[in-house]
Design a protein around this motif. Structure first.
Motif, PDB file in Angstrom:
ATOM      1  N   SER A   3       0.828  -1.194   0.000  1.00  0.00           N
ATOM      2  CA  SER A   3       0.000   0.000   0.000  1.00  0.00           C
ATOM      3  C   SER A   3       0.864   1.247   0.000  1.00  0.00           C
ATOM      4  CB  SER A   3      -0.907   0.012   1.241  1.00  0.00           C
ATOM      5  OG  SER A   3      -0.124   0.192   2.387  1.00  0.00           O
ATOM      6  N   GLU A 187      -8.999  -2.245   3.397  1.00  0.00           N
ATOM      7  CA  GLU A 187      -9.633  -0.978   3.745  1.00  0.00           C
ATOM      8  C   GLU A 187     -10.343  -1.059   5.093  1.00  0.00           C
ATOM      9  OE1 GLU A 187     -12.023   0.617   0.602  1.00  0.00           O
ATOM     10  OE2 GLU A 187     -10.252   1.219  -0.567  1.00  0.00           O
ATOM     11  N   PRO A 397      -6.137  13.164   1.246  1.00  0.00           N
ATOM     12  CA  PRO A 397      -6.050  11.726   0.972  1.00  0.00           C
ATOM     13  C   PRO A 397      -6.121  11.440  -0.523  1.00  0.00           C
ATOM     14  CG  PRO A 397      -8.252  12.281   1.711  1.00  0.00           C
ATOM     15  CD  PRO A 397      -7.422  13.529   1.869  1.00  0.00           C
ATOM     16  N   GLU A 399      -7.878   9.336  -3.087  1.00  0.00           N
ATOM     17  CA  GLU A 399      -9.121   8.568  -3.173  1.00  0.00           C
ATOM     18  C   GLU A 399      -9.263   7.819  -4.499  1.00  0.00           C
ATOM     19  OE1 GLU A 399     -11.335   8.188  -0.853  1.00  0.00           O
ATOM     20  OE2 GLU A 399     -11.286   9.933   0.507  1.00  0.00           O
ATOM     21  N   ARG A 401      -8.923   5.295  -7.033  1.00  0.00           N
ATOM     22  CA  ARG A 401      -8.417   3.923  -7.001  1.00  0.00           C
ATOM     23  C   ARG A 401      -7.505   3.613  -8.185  1.00  0.00           C
ATOM     24  NH1 ARG A 401     -10.880   1.003  -3.117  1.00  0.00           N
ATOM     25  NH2 ARG A 401     -12.910   1.695  -2.337  1.00  0.00           N
ATOM     26  N   ILE A 404      -4.127   4.965  -7.465  1.00  0.00           N
ATOM     27  CA  ILE A 404      -3.417   4.126  -6.495  1.00  0.00           C
ATOM     28  C   ILE A 404      -2.870   2.883  -7.183  1.00  0.00           C
ATOM     29  CG2 ILE A 404      -3.704   2.701  -4.434  1.00  0.00           C
ATOM     30  CD1 ILE A 404      -5.869   4.741  -3.535  1.00  0.00           C
ATOM     31  N   ARG A 428      -7.441   1.942  -0.598  1.00  0.00           N
ATOM     32  CA  ARG A 428      -7.106   3.242  -0.014  1.00  0.00           C
ATOM     33  C   ARG A 428      -6.518   3.036   1.375  1.00  0.00           C
ATOM     34  NH1 ARG A 428     -12.924   5.639  -0.153  1.00  0.00           N
ATOM     35  NH2 ARG A 428     -13.274   3.432   0.372  1.00  0.00           N
ATOM     36  N   ASP A 429      -5.644   3.954   1.781  1.00  0.00           N
ATOM     37  CA  ASP A 429      -5.008   3.805   3.085  1.00  0.00           C
ATOM     38  C   ASP A 429      -5.820   4.527   4.156  1.00  0.00           C
ATOM     39  OD1 ASP A 429      -4.399   6.502   2.895  1.00  0.00           O
ATOM     40  OD2 ASP A 429      -2.273   6.191   2.487  1.00  0.00           O
ATOM     41  N   ALA A 432      -7.808   7.950   3.882  1.00  0.00           N
ATOM     42  CA  ALA A 432      -9.134   8.048   3.269  1.00  0.00           C
ATOM     43  C   ALA A 432     -10.243   7.955   4.305  1.00  0.00           C
ATOM     44  CB  ALA A 432      -9.295   6.954   2.216  1.00  0.00           C
TER      45      ALA A 432
END
Length: 519
Positions: A3, A187, A397, A399, A401, A404, A428-429, A432
């Protein structure tokens, strides 16, 4: 792929320099402030007295206990408002550690921060005190480290995971599962983490909302005044460079000198920082592998990336028992990266990988424990919790996806040894799910009127790439000092060329010549 949160954490810089020395402590509270401009309503904070004394009561970790008892160190607590917009509201305290100047021609205080975010400035200053005591810097400056709000000896301390929960989190490699089920599970863990931080930390969401760099630099200006310094002298490493340039932006007239070593790129968001960091670790692994292959017993035969992957990927399904604990894939890669921070740790990494090829994970586990600041009793410093909390309040954050997932792909391209061979995750980490809003965002600092900073950047720095230092020096209209080496940060770590240039700048303001390089 790991992540964003996991591998951004690897930028943590925790200095561990040896050789502590000499000492004294005050019998009476010391009042030197207020000095310099005082923001409205903050007079009592800027003018407070410090009650310096022994440091052992401030130790919150095994390493701190072994370091804080050295002669020449004295500690105190600095009181600051939790919320600077409400100075009559709740107050918190920061832990301070000082080693007084050893010479008669004292200039003032030199405040240091080792980075993280979330690393202990008190421990950093304690580690640096002995090696610098007889140098020009140690003779001319009081060396001062502070634990930022929520960190280490500061009160209240951030509390998110228990020691047992941290062990369990390290043993669980769910974040490498890119399936829909894996993303949901990851998540959910991140959501629970954010909730625990708010539930377990004194002042709850109010504390979380005021942990960021915006508030830390205001604390540092209070510290400047209380120490009796009209202008700040500061050395910041890694994330500590962000504290430095943010302070310069917020208090431009209160700066005398800034040494920023191992710079973060002020314009990068967390995703781009992840990829840039991957490049650094990828290059450092290549350097390590070449070194390893020249020595007997190196397990990285043939293609070193494939050989490494063949050693660590099986841990995703079959972790190795280490005295009742298990070496997970995440621990093995974290231990590897801990060793890549400095060439001095390469022999230990070589041994650890050779052991893993024989089914033993002890050395890699010890390296991972070092990174995670887990002591021999199983107790953790709160550095990792603080890293996440500070980052979540510092920047918006991520958001998106697909952004990411794309970052995970790019990371695998620039650091292929860290590619687990699984589907990239779009999870998301914790940021979020953070219960409070962020307080800043990536941007070039506006530092008009600030004296030129000295920015030190290492050519093969694994955690903060060289070009970030180039960009920061330009943004600050400062001077870049290049160190040619394989390590994360270098100033005040024994390199005479770098230390000499930094000393001249701190003592008399003389910047090194344009283009100066040290090796």
């Amino acid at each position: 792929m790991p992540s964003v949160e996991r591998y951004l954490a690897l930028a943590t810089c925790v200095l561990a320099l040896g050789g502590l020395t000499t000492a004294c402590s005050s019998d009476q509270p010391e009042q030197k402030g207020p000095v310099g401009p005082v923001p409205q309503g903050l007079d009592r904070f800027y003018g407070q007295a410090l009650d310096w004394g022994e440091c052992e009561p401030y130790a919150t970790s095994e390493m701190a206990r072994s370091s804080f008892g050295a002669e020449g160190l004295e500690c105190a607590r600095l009181t600051v408002p939790l919320d600077y917009d409400e100075p009559d509201g709740p107050e918190i305290e920061l832990g301070l550690l000082r080693h007084r100047a050893t010479g008669d021609d004292r200039i003032g205080s030199l405040v240091v921060n080792p980075g993280g975010p979330g690393a202990s400035g008190m421990l950093s200053a304690a580690s640096m005190a002995g090696p610098t005591a007889d140098t020009e810097i140690g003779q001319r400056f009081d060396l001062v480290g502070f634990d930022p709000r929520g960190v280490g000896a500061s009160e209240p301390a951030l509390e998110c995971l228990t020691d047992n929960e941290r062990d369990a989190d390290r043993a669980d490699d769910v974040e490498y599962d890119g399936s829909r089920q894996g993303v949901r599970a990851t998540e959910e863990e991140e959501r629970r983490f954010a909730a625990k931080c708010a539930e377990r930390t004194e002042h709850g969401e109010d504390m979380l909302a005021h942990l960021g760099t915006r508030d830390v630099v205001q604390d540092m200006d209070v510290l400047r005044s209380v120490l009796g310094d009209r202008k700040l002298n500061y050395v910041g490493y890694s994330y500590g460079t962000r504290i430095g340039y943010t302070y310069a932006e917020r208090f431009p007239r209160n700066v005398r000198s800034l040494v920023l070593d191992g710079a973060l790129d002020p314009e990068q968001d967390s995703v781009e920082s992840l990829v840039s960091q991957g490049e650094g670790f990828g290059k450092s692994f290549e350097e390590f592998a070449a070194w390893c292959q020249e020595r007997s017993g190196c397990p990285l035969t043939g293609d070193p990336t494939k050989a490494y992957q063949d050693l660590v990927r099986p841990l995703l399904d079959d972790p190795v028992d280490v005295g009742g604990r298990v070496l997970s894939y995440d621990d093995a890669t974290t231990g590897t990266i801990q060793a890549l921070y400095s060439e001095r740790m390469w022999p230990q990494l070589k041994s650890g990988l050779a052991e893993l090829s024989q089914g033993s994970g002890s050395t890699l586990m010890a390296l991972a424990d070092m990174y995670n600041e887990r002591d021999s009793s199983g107790n953790y410093a709160n550095t990792q919790d603080a890293f996440v909390a500070i980052r979540c309040v510092d920047d918006p954050p991520v958001e998106d996806r697909e952004k990411i997932r794309d970052a995970q792909r790019r990371y695998a391209e620039v650091a292929p040894f860290l590619d687990p061979g699984t589907r990239p995750s779009a999870a998301r980490d914790a940021c979020a799910f953070w219960p409070v809003d962020s307080t800043s965002e990536p941007h070039l600092p506006d530092v008009d009127g600030v004296p030129p900073a000295l920015v030190v950047s290492t050519t093969n720095d694994p955690a903060t790439p060289y070009r970030a230092g180039v960009q920061l020096a330009k943004a600050l209209d400062g001077r870049l000092l290049t160190f040619e080496g394989n390590q994360h940060t270098v100033f005040l770590q024994g390199n005479q060329c770098v230390d000499g240039a930094g000393a001249r700048y701190l003592i008399d303001g003389t910047l090194p010549q344009e283009g100066k390089r040290c090796g």
